[in-house]
Write a protein that holds these residues in place. Structure first.
Motif, short mmCIF file in Angstrom:
data_model
loop_
_atom_site.label_atom_id
_atom_site.label_comp_id
_atom_site.label_asym_id
_atom_site.label_seq_id
_atom_site.Cartn_x
_atom_site.Cartn_y
_atom_site.Cartn_z
N LEU A 1 25.47 12.44 1.52
CA LEU A 1 24.00 12.76 0.75
C LEU A 1 23.06 11.46 0.52
CD1 LEU A 1 25.55 15.10 -2.07
CD2 LEU A 1 23.87 15.84 -0.32
N VAL A 2 21.95 11.62 1.03
CA VAL A 2 21.11 10.55 0.99
C VAL A 2 19.74 10.90 0.43
CG1 VAL A 2 19.80 8.30 1.97
CG2 VAL A 2 22.22 9.26 2.92
N LEU A 3 19.33 10.33 -0.73
CA LEU A 3 18.11 10.87 -1.24
C LEU A 3 16.96 9.76 -0.91
CD1 LEU A 3 16.29 12.99 -2.84
CD2 LEU A 3 16.62 11.58 -4.92
N VAL A 4 15.89 10.32 -0.01
CA VAL A 4 14.93 9.17 0.62
C VAL A 4 13.59 9.46 0.00
CG1 VAL A 4 13.99 8.23 2.78
CG2 VAL A 4 16.14 9.55 2.80
N ARG A 5 13.04 8.40 -0.48
CA ARG A 5 11.59 8.37 -1.06
C ARG A 5 10.48 8.48 -0.09
NH1 ARG A 5 11.77 3.01 -5.07
NH2 ARG A 5 10.49 2.38 -3.23
N PRO A 6 9.17 8.80 -0.53
CA PRO A 6 8.36 8.93 0.43
C PRO A 6 8.10 7.55 1.41
CG PRO A 6 7.72 9.86 -1.77
CD PRO A 6 9.15 9.08 -1.78
N ASP A 7 8.37 6.52 0.63
CA ASP A 7 8.21 5.54 1.57
C ASP A 7 9.38 5.19 2.48
OD1 ASP A 7 10.26 4.49 -0.42
OD2 ASP A 7 8.91 2.94 -1.12
N GLN A 8 10.27 5.85 2.67
CA GLN A 8 11.40 5.84 3.62
C GLN A 8 12.63 4.90 3.02
OE1 GLN A 8 9.26 4.51 7.01
NE2 GLN A 8 8.44 6.86 7.60
N HIS A 9 12.38 4.61 1.83
CA HIS A 9 13.34 3.66 1.01
C HIS A 9 14.38 4.80 0.49
CE1 HIS A 9 12.50 -0.72 1.55
NE2 HIS A 9 11.56 -0.13 2.21
N VAL A 10 15.82 4.27 0.49
CA VAL A 10 16.57 5.15 -0.18
C VAL A 10 16.86 5.09 -1.70
CG1 VAL A 10 19.04 5.58 -0.55
CG2 VAL A 10 18.13 4.71 1.75
N ALA A 11 16.60 6.05 -2.37
CA ALA A 11 16.62 6.36 -3.96
C ALA A 11 18.03 6.11 -4.41
CB ALA A 11 15.82 7.23 -4.31
N TRP A 12 18.86 6.92 -3.68
CA TRP A 12 20.37 7.43 -4.26
C TRP A 12 20.89 7.81 -2.97
CZ3 TRP A 12 23.02 11.79 -3.67
CH2 TRP A 12 24.09 11.93 -4.35
N ALA B 1 0.75 -1.09 0.09
CA ALA B 1 -0.04 -0.23 -0.03
C ALA B 1 0.95 1.19 0.05
CB ALA B 1 -0.91 -0.08 1.17
N VAL B 2 1.95 1.36 0.84
CA VAL B 2 2.71 2.36 0.87
C VAL B 2 3.51 2.71 -0.47
CG1 VAL B 2 4.61 3.53 2.15
CG2 VAL B 2 2.85 2.40 3.51
N ASN B 3 4.11 1.39 -1.05
CA ASN B 3 4.77 1.58 -1.99
C ASN B 3 4.04 2.19 -3.29
OD1 ASN B 3 6.13 0.49 -4.72
ND2 ASN B 3 7.63 -0.23 -3.29
N LEU B 4 2.77 1.65 -3.49
CA LEU B 4 1.98 1.83 -4.35
C LEU B 4 1.28 3.45 -4.29
CD1 LEU B 4 0.48 1.20 -7.16
CD2 LEU B 4 -1.26 0.19 -5.84
N GLY B 5 0.66 3.64 -2.97
CA GLY B 5 0.26 4.95 -2.86
C GLY B 5 1.28 6.07 -2.97
N TRP B 6 2.36 6.06 -2.64
CA TRP B 6 3.20 7.35 -3.05
C TRP B 6 3.41 7.45 -4.44
CZ3 TRP B 6 7.72 8.22 -5.50
CH2 TRP B 6 8.72 7.05 -5.18
N LYS B 7 3.75 6.41 -5.24
CA LYS B 7 3.96 6.23 -6.70
C LYS B 7 2.64 6.80 -7.41
CE LYS B 7 7.25 2.98 -6.27
NZ LYS B 7 7.78 1.37 -6.68
N LEU B 8 1.20 6.39 -7.02
CA LEU B 8 0.10 7.00 -7.71
C LEU B 8 -0.01 8.39 -7.38
CD1 LEU B 8 -2.28 4.02 -6.93
CD2 LEU B 8 -1.73 4.83 -9.24
#
Ligand code: FAD
Length: 558
Positions: free
Chosen positions: A519-530, A328-335
């Motif tokens: 530097l850490v870029l964090v996504r809305p689901d608290q996972h690291v993007a970069w 839900a969290v993964n899909l929710g932020w992407k939508l």
């Protein structure tokens, strides 16, 4: 107009969520966090109290609840008595003797005793979880309609047309959505409409699910109080949880898939679980099947699957609904990102590749948990035969400790699953390449790592607050003071691209060490993007985080 045609309600939604169970509510809550107009449709007007189904929310789920502002409400809604909310006890019966007590089972104390998580696990019955989530959903501004069945979902060139029946009036109507999420459980109409097949095994075995009421049992001096009590005696095994002060839930594993509960002597089973002659009342007796079934795709056009609609596995270990919340969290932020215009549709293609492998792992682990539970008990049950397992004396006590240790060793993967709950590693087009070292994945262990795709390491900050409480609803850049030039490049690139980005100064030394980069870029689901030491082209990194371009070539090496 054809008089038989459904009435067009004329309403158009960004997202319609089919199914107002726990995962549908979670999708709705996450969508609202990103300001998405959404409608959640639930066919049942009333949620029955029994069976209680999911009883364990793992620490990661509580972290999600915390983001939605309802972690405290969840804890307050739990009916399991104080003193029975933590740990795992192995015992001979509910009035018998301890075989062993394991205080750290299921990570109930994780947030109190370390940095790894912002919340510990919680025992709470699924109907109570649902009640809290539905209230929060309404408060969030989502529209929730129950007593309404979704009959058909047609994904056309102009969006999705959803046909519904209002059960109270019998009225059939249609509404429109840009996207539809099927959180409609195992029989998902969204899945069948989308033509998505499932792989795996169905109907592997069955477990009995019994709820019974006994007065005063909780106050008797029996085994050490615990959230979960695993019983083993010459008469068999069971996993037991107190629902409230008088009602207990028992799972009895190892039955054939076609078990007929009506033909079983349920009262005899309950009597041996209690282990003494006490008056009791069976308030629910049923069986559920163990499946290992996973949807081949999580997306077809504008239709998505989440929760049990996407994956089914055994509840031993409690990974099912909990992993549905991760969906839900993964899909929710992407939508949310796509609806709000800061990511392209291609971001939605990363949902399945990120979440489906988690389900594949969980399915295997969950089935193994059942097998281990039955297998570990089997040999000990044979040894117990003919002995008085509750006998007094040092020798009998030593024998019980030996059995308890073996049961713990044999089944601990069910109770210690930090890899499954905290170490979900995403590999997709929305995650940058990074060749940093990382501890090998195991289902039991968690080593914090900010390698892209991993959950951002959590720390308690100096002021006692959780790092996660400071993360933004959009992207967050954690930036050490030494990386201020690159941070400014990110800020400018985000403004130019219309990407919501907040910059959080990373002063905490422990966090910097865990992250391994300034530097850490964090996504809305608290996972690291970069992550990286510096950046020349910040837009290229943001493009990866939003899957505007493929990740190849964008790494943290800059
Ligand atoms: C005995 C048992 C114990 C369990 N214990 C645990 C545990 O400890 N931890 C754990 O994580 N999981 C556990 N589970 C699994 C957990 O109950 C499920 O994973 C969870 O219910 C899945 O939630 P969901 O929202 O995906 O699906 P569901 O709960 O099935 O919700 C789907 C909803 O969609 C609605 N719906 C379906 N079709 C339509 C339609 N056409 N129109 C409108 N509405 C529709 C349904 O009415 C339902 O409310 C357990 C399950 C069982 C059976």
């Amino acid at each position: 107009m054809d008089s038989a045609a459904p009435k067009d309600e004329g309403s158009t939604w960004d997202v319609v969520v089919v199914g107002g169970g726990p995962v549908g509510c979670a999708v709705g809550l996450e969508l609202r966090r990103h300001g998405v107009r959404c409608l959640v449709i639930e066919k049942d007007a009333v949620t029955p109290r029994y069976p209680v189904k999911a009883m364990l929310l793992n620490p990661r789920t509580l972290e999600f609840m915390r983001r939605w502002g309802i972690a405290d409400d969840i804890r307050a809604a739990a009916t399991t008595p104080e003193g029975w909310r933590k740990g795992v006890t192995f015992a001979t019966s509910l009035t018998g003797k301890d075989l062993g007590h394991f205080r750290d089972g299921f990570d109930f104390r994780a947030s109190e005793e370390g940095d790894d998580v912002s919340e510990g696990a919680q025992v709470i019955m699924q109907p109570d979880t649902l009640r809290v989530m539905r209230a929060a959903l309404l408060e969030s501004g989502a529209t929730y309609r129950d007593g309404v069945t979704v009959d058909e979902v047609v994904d056309g060139p102009d969006g999705v047309v959803v046909t519904i029946t209002d059960q109270a009036t019998g009225g059939v109507s249609t509404l429109h959505a840009a996207y539809v999420v099927g959180a409609d459980g195992p029989q998902s109409i969204v899945r069948s409409t989308a033509g998505i097949q499932r792989s795996g095994r169905g109907g592997i075995a069955a477990n009995l699910l019994l709820h019974f009421r006994v007065e005063g049992l909780l106050d008797e001096a029996g085994p050490t109080p615990a959230a979960f009590t695993s019983l083993t005696s010459p008469a068999g095994s069971a996993l037991v949880v107190p629902i409230d002060r008088e009602t207990w839930c028992a799972h009895v594993a190892g039955h054939p898939v076609d078990v007929d509960v009506d033909k079983l002597d349920v009262e005899a089973i309950v009597r041996r679980i209690i282990g003494a002659d006490r008056p009791f009342e069976v308030v629910y007796a049923g069986a559920y099947k163990i499946h290992e079934r996973i949807a081949d795709e999580y997306r077809a056009g504008r239709l998505f699957l989440a929760g049990d609609a996407a994956h089914l596995y055994a509840p031993f270990g409690g990974h099912n609904m909990n992993s549905g919340f991760g969906d839900a969290v993964n899909l929710g932020w992407k939508l949310g990102a796509v609806v709000n215009g800061w990511a392209d549709d291609s971001l939605l293609d990363t949902y399945g590749p990120e979440r489906r492998p988690i389900a594949v792992t969980n399915a295997t682990e969950a089935s193994s948990n059942v097998a281990r539970f039955v297998g570990a008990a089997r040999g000990i049950i044979e040894e117990m035969a003919g002995t008085d397992v509750d006998a007094p004396g040092v020798e009998a006590e030593a024998r019980r400790r030996g059995w308890g240790d073996r049961l713990w060793q044999g089944t601990k993967l069910q109770y210690v699953a930090r890899g499954i709950t905290l170490d979900q590693r995403y590999v997709s087009a929305a995650v940058a390449d990074d060749d940093g070292d990382v501890a090998p994945w195991t289902s039991m262990t968690y080593t914090p790592s900010a390698k892209p795709g991993h959950r951002l390491p959590h720390v308690w900050l100096e002021d006692g607050s959780s790092l996660y409480d400071h993360l933004a609803p959009g992207l967050t850049l954690l930036a050490a003071p030494s990386a201020s030039v690159s941070a400014e490049r990110f800020r400018q690139a985000a403004v130019a691209a219309g990407t919501p980005l907040e910059i959080l100064e990373m002063n905490d030394l422990a966090l910097r060490v865990k992250c391994g980069a300034p530097l850490v870029l964090v996504r809305p689901d608290q996972h690291v993007a970069w992550r990286g030491h510096g950046v020349e082209d910040a837009d290229a990194v943001l493009a990866v985080a939003t899957a505007r371009t493929v990740s190849t070539g964008v790494s943290g090496a800059a």
